[in-house]
Structures are given as C-alpha cells and as structure tokens.
Design a protein around this motif. Sequence first.
Motif, mmCIF file in Angstrom:
data_model
loop_
_atom_site.group_PDB
_atom_site.id
_atom_site.type_symbol
_atom_site.label_atom_id
_atom_site.label_comp_id
_atom_site.label_asym_id
_atom_site.label_seq_id
_atom_site.Cartn_x
_atom_site.Cartn_y
_atom_site.Cartn_z
ATOM 1 N N TYR A 80 0.809 -1.228 0.000
ATOM 2 C CA TYR A 80 0.000 0.000 0.000
ATOM 3 C C TYR A 80 0.835 1.268 0.000
ATOM 4 O O TYR A 80 0.395 2.302 -0.483
ATOM 5 C CB TYR A 80 -0.953 0.011 1.199
ATOM 6 N N LEU A 81 2.030 1.193 0.575
ATOM 7 C CA LEU A 81 2.830 2.410 0.701
ATOM 8 C C LEU A 81 4.110 2.334 -0.123
ATOM 9 O O LEU A 81 5.013 3.139 0.063
ATOM 10 C CB LEU A 81 3.179 2.665 2.180
ATOM 11 N N ALA A 82 4.180 1.331 -1.028
ATOM 12 C CA ALA A 82 5.397 1.187 -1.838
ATOM 13 C C ALA A 82 5.566 2.386 -2.767
ATOM 14 O O ALA A 82 6.683 2.863 -2.980
ATOM 15 C CB ALA A 82 5.341 -0.102 -2.645
ATOM 16 N N ALA A 83 4.473 2.862 -3.312
ATOM 17 C CA ALA A 83 4.552 4.021 -4.208
ATOM 18 C C ALA A 83 4.473 5.311 -3.416
ATOM 19 O O ALA A 83 3.948 5.341 -2.312
ATOM 20 C CB ALA A 83 3.416 3.967 -5.223
ATOM 21 N N ALA A 84 4.999 6.393 -4.027
ATOM 22 C CA ALA A 84 4.956 7.691 -3.348
ATOM 23 C C ALA A 84 3.515 8.183 -3.265
ATOM 24 O O ALA A 84 2.654 7.825 -4.069
ATOM 25 C CB ALA A 84 5.817 8.688 -4.116
ATOM 26 N N ALA A 85 3.287 9.024 -2.323
ATOM 27 C CA ALA A 85 1.947 9.564 -2.123
ATOM 28 C C ALA A 85 1.553 10.439 -3.309
ATOM 29 O O ALA A 85 2.368 11.211 -3.830
ATOM 30 C CB ALA A 85 1.904 10.368 -0.833
ATOM 31 N N ALA A 131 -4.420 7.603 2.466
ATOM 32 C CA ALA A 131 -3.797 8.724 3.195
ATOM 33 C C ALA A 131 -3.762 8.443 4.701
ATOM 34 O O ALA A 131 -2.784 8.732 5.395
ATOM 35 C CB ALA A 131 -4.540 10.012 2.904
ATOM 36 N N ARG A 132 -4.866 7.867 5.196
ATOM 37 C CA ARG A 132 -4.903 7.555 6.625
ATOM 38 C C ARG A 132 -3.875 6.481 6.970
ATOM 39 O O ARG A 132 -3.219 6.557 8.015
ATOM 40 C CB ARG A 132 -6.316 7.091 6.990
ATOM 41 N N LEU A 133 -3.745 5.495 6.054
ATOM 42 C CA LEU A 133 -2.749 4.453 6.303
ATOM 43 C C LEU A 133 -1.347 5.053 6.363
ATOM 44 O O LEU A 133 -0.519 4.654 7.181
ATOM 45 C CB LEU A 133 -2.807 3.401 5.193
ATOM 46 N N ARG A 134 -1.075 6.001 5.436
ATOM 47 C CA ARG A 134 0.234 6.638 5.486
ATOM 48 C C ARG A 134 0.457 7.364 6.817
ATOM 49 O O ARG A 134 1.540 7.293 7.396
ATOM 50 C CB ARG A 134 0.364 7.626 4.329
ATOM 51 N N ALA A 135 -0.584 8.045 7.315
ATOM 52 C CA ALA A 135 -0.456 8.775 8.585
ATOM 53 C C ALA A 135 -0.224 7.816 9.752
ATOM 54 O O ALA A 135 0.604 8.055 10.655
ATOM 55 C CB ALA A 135 -1.699 9.623 8.818
ATOM 56 N N LEU A 136 -1.013 6.691 9.735
ATOM 57 C CA LEU A 136 -0.845 5.717 10.816
ATOM 58 C C LEU A 136 0.560 5.116 10.785
ATOM 59 O O LEU A 136 1.182 4.897 11.832
ATOM 60 C CB LEU A 136 -1.893 4.627 10.684
#
Length: 971
Positions: free
Chosen positions: A497-502, A511-516
Amino acid sequence: MAASGKTGRTLRGIGLGLAATLIVAAAEDTAPFRLLEHWALDLRFRRLPTVSAHPDIVHVDLDDKAMDQIGRWPWPRRRLAQLIDTLNECGARRVLLDVVLHHPQQPRFVQQGQTDLYQANADPVLNPDLPPVLVLDDVELADAMARSHELFLAMHVNVLGDDRPDAADPYEHLVESLTAMVSSRPSLTREQAAGELGLDLAIVGPAMSPATQNAYERRIAALLSAEPALSKRDLTRKMLGRDEQREEADDIIGRAYLRQRALNEMGRFALDDAGLEALNLPRGRMVPPLVTLASAARHCGFVHFIKPDDDGIVRRIPLLTRTGEGVFPQLALAVAAETLADTHGRPWRLAARPGRITLTFPDGFTRAIPADRTGRTYVNWVRLSKDETVARHISAVAAADLWDARESLRHNLNLSRHLCIESALLLDRQDVQKAFADADEAWERHQAALRARQGALLFTPGQPPPPLEDLAARERELEKAVDQACKGLIEEVDSFYLAAAAQADDPPELARLRALRALLARIEEADARLRKSLAEAKARLTERVGGKIVLVGSVSTAAADFVPTPLQERTPGVVVHANVLNTILSGRFVSRATWFSAVLVLLAGMLVTAVTSTRGPVQSSIVLAAAVLGYAGINAAVWSSTTYWIGAVAPVVAMLSSFAVVTTYRQLTEQRQKRQITSTFKQYLSPAMVDRLVSDPSQAALGGQRRELSCLFSDLAGFTSLSERLGPERTVSLLNRYLDRVGEIIQLTHGGTLSKYEGDGVFAFFGAPIAQPDHSARALHAAIACQTFLPAFTAELHAEGLLPADVELGARAGITTGDVLVGNMGSTQRVAYTAIGDSVNLAARLETANKFFGSRILVNDQAWQAGGEGLIGRPMGRILVVGKSQPVSVWEPLGIDGEGADGLVELAQRFTDGVALYARGQFQAGYDLFAALLADRPDGPARAYLDLCAQALADPPEVLDFDGVIRLTEK
C-alpha cells in the motif's frame, strides 16, 4: 596534741569528702545525672564515633524530590509495588519497607499513559485517548511482596505503658460493662444501654463506640478461631442475623474482621517465647498490616520506639515486644538476624538473660546484644560525612525513572496496537481484528479475576479466585498473537500500500494508512530512546543497590516520622532503623555496667578526698585538674577502643564535690586555727614567726606538750634601788625601752618566744612553738647579745638624762636546756602560752646564782654542750641551788669566738684550771691561781672562787666529805 588535732582535722576532712562522694554515688541514677550522662554520651557519638557505616546498607528515600516528581504522599500502592519490583530487578539483597500499611486502598481507574490519577506521563504527541484501566493497588503490592522473598514489612504496636487508665476508672468501667452487654446482644442501641444502666445518654454515647468495637473484636476472634475461612458476610449474619444488619455495625464489623484476619496471619512471625522469660518486655496492641499484605509478606517486624529518654532524645530502642499474638522482633533486628544467617545458617534462635539478648546460629556463632530488663538496647549511632550521606541515600526518583520508562514503553505498545487495529479496520483484515478481539476478551477475564481476587483476599477467604497464573499466561499468549498479526499487517502495508509515493488523488483510506504508518515509525524511534534510557537507569541503580540491604522510608520534610536523636533534632525513623541494623551487624554495641560506674565514682572521690585532706590547696587543685583531665582521656580511650560507656559525669562531679567540701572545711577550720594561732602567739613571737605558724599550723603546740627547750631568765642588776632613784615615770620609760630592745633581740633576731615580763625580768624559751633544733645555741647567743648592747644603751640613756651618770646598767641571765611542759596553760578565764618544769625553775635559780659568782650569764651543762660551739666560755663548777637535791654543772659564756675575744680564751683556760683545783680540794693552789687572775684583771667569778678557797683554807673540810659542790643558800 598538735599532731592529734591535725590528724583529727584530716580524718574529719576525709569523712566529709567520702560523704560527698557517697551522696554523688547515691544520686547517680537520678534524673539530673541521667540527663548529664546522656548529654556526655551524645557528645561521644558526635565527636568520637566508634562504628562505621556497614558497606551493604543503603537507603532509597521517599524524599522531597520524590514527592515533587512522583506525587504527594501517600502514593498509590502500585508505586510501592513498582519500587519493590525495581529493587529486586536491580539485585537488592534485602528490602526493608518502613511504611505501615494497615488500611485497604480502594480500587481506582487510571487513564492509560498516566502513572496515576494526578500525573501525566510520556510524550503528548504519542498520548491519544485510550480507555482507562482498573488498578487494584493492594493486589499489585501483595503480588510484588510475594515475588520478593527478602522483603521485610513494617507493623506498628500501640504499647500499653504505665499511663493507661486504671481499670477502676469510671469511664473504663462503663466501657467494660457496655462491652459485656453488646457481646450478648450485638443489636443493642445507645438508648437501650442508657436506659438499662440508668445513665444519661450523653454519658453512655461516647463509651458505646469503643465498647462495640471491643465486643465485636472478641466475638470475631472467637468465630474466626473456629472457622478461619469464614467470609465477612457470613460472619456478619452470625453476629447480627439477616434482618438486623445496620450500616454502622457493618462498618465496625468490617474493620474488626480485617484486623482479626490480619492478626491471625501475623501470628506466624511471632518468635518462640522460650528463653525470653528473663525479660519484662513492653506489652502492646498490634496494629497489623492489611490482611492482603500480611498474607503475602515473608518477614515482618515492628517499628515503634516506645518512648524517648527523659530529655526527649531517642537513644535506645526495644528489640522485642509482646502482644496478644506473641513476641515480635524489631524490624531491624529481624533483618540483621536474617543477614547474619546468610553466613552462619538457619534457623536462628533468640534467647535472653539479664543484660543480654542473644542470637544463636547453627554453626555455633552467637551475637550477644546488651539490653536492659525491658529488652531495650542503646544504638551506636553512625556519623556520616556529607559525601557518605550522598553515596548511601538514593532518591526514589532513581527507581521511578525505571518504571516510568517501562510505563511509557507499555503505553507505546498499547498505542501501537491501537494504530494497528485501526489499520486493520481500514483494510478489513478479519484475522487481525479477531486476534484483537480474543486478546480483549482474555484481558477482561483477567481483570475480572483480579477483582475477584481482591474481594477474596479481603472478605471471602473461603472462595479462592480463578487461577491468575493461567489467565495471565493466556493473556500473554494472545497478546503475542496480536503483536505477530500487527507485524504482518505493517509489513503488508509497507509492501503493497505504501510502496509508491503519495499522490494527490490517493483515496482517504490510503492517506490515513500513510499517517498511521508514520505515527508507528515515531513510536519505534521513541521506544529506542526509552529502552536506552531504561538500560542506563537500571545500570545506575544496580550499581548502587546490587547486593545491598535497602531501607525504604520517608525522609520528606513534611512527614511526621522524625524523632530527636543524639545526632540531630529531626532524624527520620528509617535512619534510626538503619543505625539499629548497623549496630547489630557490626557487633559494636554500647555496653555499660552500673556497678562499675558506682565503683569509679567511689574511687575518684576517694582519690581527690585523700589528696585534698592532706595537701595544700595549690597541690590539691593541680591533682584535681590532672585527675579530671586524666579521667576524661581514659574515658575517651576506653570508649574509642571498646564502646564501653563509662560514666563521665558522676566521677567528675564526685571529684569536684569532694574537693569543694574538703577544701571549704579546711579553709574554715584552718582560718579559725590561724586566727587562734595569731591571737595566741602574737604577744610571744615575732610577726615572721607568727606567719610561719599560720602557714604551717602543724608546728603550733596549742595544747600541753613535753618537749626539750632552752629556757632563759633575765633581769637588770640592782634595778630595785635604781627605780627608787629614778622615780615612777623615768623608771617606766627606761624599762619600756630596755624591754623593747631585749624583746627585739630574743624574738626578731634569735627566734625566741617571750613568755612573760615580770618587772625588769624576762622569761623566754627557744624551740617552741616552732621546733628549733639549735634552740640551745639561739638561747646562748641571745643572752650574749643582751649583754653586748647594754654599754651603748646605757650611753644613750645618759645622753638623754634618763639614767644618772654614775649608774651603769647590767643584766643577769640564767639559761637551761631540758625537758619541760609547754603549751596553753591557765584558768578558764585566762590562758597563756608558757612552759613549766624543773628546767624552767633551774633557769630562774641560775639567773639568781649570778649574784653569788659575780657573773652575767650562767647556763647548765646541757645547754652549753648543745649550743656552745663557736662560743668562749668557762665552767663555773657544780652548784646546788635552793630547792634542788642534785647539783648541776654550770658554765659562763664569755663571748663569741673571733668577736673581740682577746684575752678571753686565756682567761677561760686559767679559770678552768682553778675550778679544777678547787674541785680536787687543792685550795691553796687554787687560791694562788685565782689571786694571780685578779691581779691581772678584775673578775667577779675569780673573786668568788678566791673567797671559796680562802674559806676552805680557814676551815678545811673533811677530805672524805668534800665533793666540790657549791651550795647556794639564796634563790
């Protein structure tokens, strides 16, 4: 008699000194002396410490710093549990908890991330709202105590002293009567009791509460003795019945129930009473720890000090006390015994005999502790330097650093799990959600079990709670599963889920997953810092408490647990326990034998008494100062080497008292004696001689004393006819001047004693009151001097017209040496210092015999032989004076050898030959010799012997009857 008087004064002085010493010895145990001796003991503790701090004793202080950073006292008991666990984790050998915990602490809820209800913890950024958790402080503390096998718990005992109200006191009698009534009828009300007793409700009301308490406690004790597992609810029903419960009674029963159960638990800490019969131990009513804690404790001891000494200072502590549950040790004694047992084996035994409490160990080692009949012992106080104090006292903040770090780590773990479950909800991960649900269920079951255990430990001992170990193990297993699921979830989020840049168009869930995930990363960084901080704090604390005996107690300035000690006015109670422990472990006890102190008092007083009674004030003062300083030095040396407490005040007071009493007595009596001597001898002696007697009264013979003296009688020749020519006024004037000169010669010049004047005559003696070995010589020289001054004196009188020009003054003297009785003699109205005896009478007769011989001075043979050395003299033969039956040999001193003695030696030799001729009956030869002498120079004695020879030639005596003795017919 003078020696006898001196001996009597000395003996009386000794008696007074010993009396003062005995008074001091008898008063040594009175309050003033105890106060001074304790002051001297305190001075030793401060200036001459004899014991060092044991290297294994340290303190963890509940100090002002801890109160500021952790929270005000009393802390929640979870804090004490955390402190105990922390000390055990850091390797503490033993923990002494000087905190009395006799009341239960109510359950409370604490917000996660907080240390307690009133202090926040950790980073606010990492502190979201988490659900509160239940805290059962008593259960947590009990569990910590159970884990700590070497924790020593404090208990209190209310000692019943001599100030208890007497059983005959009306109030106590009323309480006892009400106790009996409530025991038979638990539902009895105040009004009913007042009516039945016929007393006013205002009198019965105050006594009802203690009576109810007493009655309930007695009844509860009996019920629990029969059924130890009886619950509080069942016990209340047995006592009051189902329908008669009252809130007030239930509260009293609840307190009494917990107390009695705690007392039953505390019974296992009681010592074997055998061997302690020799002690009259203080008795008291135990205030036990909470039953939850009492059942978990492994060791226990009391911490009260009973009462201080008379001056309010705590110097002694009771080692043992007796309660209704048995004999219990002082907390520090229990710690010391277990510490010594590490080396010498278990079980240890305790026994007592008068003056000692003894710890005995299996390997034969014993530790004898000096104690009085009540089991109290003196503490040997340790005087720590500032650096030593800093090294041995650790603020509880040092331990709080560990548990704060752990709580922060625990909080971050919970926060991480909270973030993971939120991530699982976003991704709809059912497996992770189930793991969290299972863990939550297990946690709730564990919390319920803890609540059940709290109730069981307090009020339902017959209903054991669920096995907490199994629940805790299951909870840890599920939490492990949760952590594993969270780890997998985080890896999935990072990979997929976070392999690619935002991107700007990312959905909200991503976005919430990135924050968590960012928040979880921050938590991991914070945990790294916390673990490092935890390791450092643990290392620091381990270095200071590892392998040590740790005393935990309050030293906060706001606390009430302070007592005055020899070291300072406010000493924390836990420091007192440390000193007790240090004393027992070191074996450097303060010992004292009261009988030895009494012996020292007697010896010290007797020494100073003996010296002061026989020596002068200056010598006595020097000896006193040396004795006091010497005793102080010996006392200090004995204390420093043996910690033996020798009385410091009483022996010194005995020395000072005996010195003061004897010196005062001597001053008073000797001043009186000096006045007596002065008044007695000032008319007889020169002022210098009187001063000598005053300075050394022992030389004065105020009573009758037989001594060898030289006596001198002298008068003016032809003074009777001269006084008729001069008239009364001129006679008195001349006589006064003559006697002044004669008195000066006898008293001042030659040290004689002028006994009396008789007209123109003088009676003096030499050798008393001051002994003079040369008294004969003094008398002879004085007589010669009285002759020598007359020509010049006569010339003065002629010049002044006091004496006719045709008159030449001449004096006669008689001197004898012999035994006389000398001293104060006379009537009760008048006493004079004089001498009497045959030698005195002979001197008077010799003075008169000068008329017969025409001589100036006649002395008996004893006087001449003793004092004639250096003098020129001649024998006058043997004479028999009136009133005597035995003749005496007499001599005439002519002058002093070398002082104008021209021709005197020859005269003396020729005269001596003539006297010898007369004595042998060769009268003609003697006549011729004396005639030749007279032809050369006029000489009275030669004329007298010429006449005697002429008489013998005219009327020759029978040869066989002639003895050469000249018999005088005039006095």
